[in-house]
Design a protein around this motif. Structure first.
Motif, PDB file in Angstrom:
ATOM      1  N   UNK A  68       0.858  -0.979   0.222  1.00  0.00           N
ATOM      2  CA  UNK A  68      -0.044   0.105  -0.009  1.00  0.00           C
ATOM      3  C   UNK A  68       1.000   1.213   0.278  1.00  0.00           C
ATOM      4  N   UNK A  69       0.351   2.531  -0.268  1.00  0.00           N
ATOM      5  CA  UNK A  69       0.931   3.792   0.046  1.00  0.00           C
ATOM      6  C   UNK A  69       1.303   3.947   1.490  1.00  0.00           C
ATOM      7  N   UNK A  70       1.996   5.015   1.627  1.00  0.00           N
ATOM      8  CA  UNK A  70       2.397   5.477   2.920  1.00  0.00           C
ATOM      9  C   UNK A  70       1.109   5.339   4.088  1.00  0.00           C
ATOM     10  N   UNK A  71       0.913   4.754   5.119  1.00  0.00           N
ATOM     11  CA  UNK A  71      -0.080   4.830   5.863  1.00  0.00           C
ATOM     12  C   UNK A  71      -0.099   6.382   6.520  1.00  0.00           C
ATOM     13  N   UNK A  72      -1.426   6.849   6.559  1.00  0.00           N
ATOM     14  CA  UNK A  72      -1.902   7.934   7.200  1.00  0.00           C
ATOM     15  C   UNK A  72      -1.851   7.986   8.623  1.00  0.00           C
ATOM     16  N   UNK A  73      -1.076   8.869   9.362  1.00  0.00           N
ATOM     17  CA  UNK A  73      -1.186   8.788  10.770  1.00  0.00           C
ATOM     18  C   UNK A  73      -1.706  10.014  11.524  1.00  0.00           C
ATOM     19  N   UNK A  74      -3.060   9.732  12.017  1.00  0.00           N
ATOM     20  CA  UNK A  74      -3.514  11.046  12.666  1.00  0.00           C
ATOM     21  C   UNK A  74      -2.531  11.245  13.834  1.00  0.00           C
TER      22      UNK A  74
END
Length: 248
Positions: A1-7
């Motif tokens: 997957x693409x880079x994970x988005x971290x809140x």
């Protein structure tokens, strides 16, 4: 997957004389997420549960940052004289965030009071002042040295154990509150030699959750500390890939 988005949540300072209210975030937090291969997405304080839910729909994991003290009155305890509560606007938002994150079993890394809130949310509690509750403890905060450090003892069969390995470990410490009773479903994976809890990790198969009382994001952190974020981002990526396979 693409880079994970971290809140990532942030702190809040209210209006003061001629200074407007503003939200702010120490750069070490978002820079550490970015350096570990994630995309940090800052979530400002909000008091609307539906807005919190919608914001979390767009992230793969979450980092709860450190900051001021949690107000013990929100959990049915008296306010200790040493407690300096964070702004209520931030604490309200943080509590809404952590409740929704726990409900979703979203991957989370809690740091400092972020770990303390994770423990409270899941049924644990806190010592309000180490000097009084644990009088034999070593200093965990030096008001004259923001980079104060102490040694750490880790459980080898844990994420922090993988990160630090063998040998002497020193971590950045700046807290006067600490975990007392650990929440059900979590175990202690690191302590200061005086017994103060410094890391917890989820034992639940469906929830990747970790908390550190020490600060791996601060200026005094080591390259090993940075690996906390790398392990977390890798875990978030794995969790997101599993979710994608289930949808497919």
């Amino acid at each position: 997957m693409s880079k994970p988005i971290i809140g990532i949540n942030c702190d809040y300072k209210p209006v003061a004389r001629n200074t407007p209210a503003f939200a702010y975030l120490a750069a070490g937090y978002f820079q550490s997420i970015y350096n570990a291969g994630g995309i940090p997405l800052v979530v400002p304080p909000m008091d609307d549960p539906e807005s919190i839910k919608q914001a979390l729909d767009h992230v793969n994991g979450f980092v709860m940052i450190g900051g001021g003290d949690l107000d013990p009155r929100n959990d049915g305890f008296m306010l200790h004289p040493s407690v300096r509560p964070m702004d209520p606007k931030r604490e309200t938002s943080d509590r809404l965030l952590i409740a929704e994150i726990a409900e979703r079993r979203m991957p989370i890394l809690g740091i400092g009071c972020g770990m303390q809130l994770l423990n409270i949310q899941e049924g644990g509690n806190l010592f309000l002042h180490i000097k009084e509750d644990l009088p034999n403890a070593v200093p965990h905060m030096d008001p004259h040295d923001p980079n104060h450090r102490h040694t750490l003892e880790v459980e080898s069969d844990s994420l922090v154990g993988r990160v630090f390995g063998d040998g002497e470990i020193r971590v950045s410490s700046r807290h006067h509150m600490a975990i007392d009773e650990v929440a059900p479903g979590f175990r202690v994976t690191a302590r200061c030699p005086d017994g103060v809890i410094e890391a917890i990790e989820s034992e639940m198969m469906d929830w990747f959750a970790i908390g550190t009382q020490f600060h791996p994001e601060c200026a005094a952190a080591s390259a090993l500390d940075m690996r906390i974020f790398e392990e977390f981002v890798d875990g978030v990526r794995l969790h997101a890939e599993q979710d994608l396979r289930l949808v497919a």
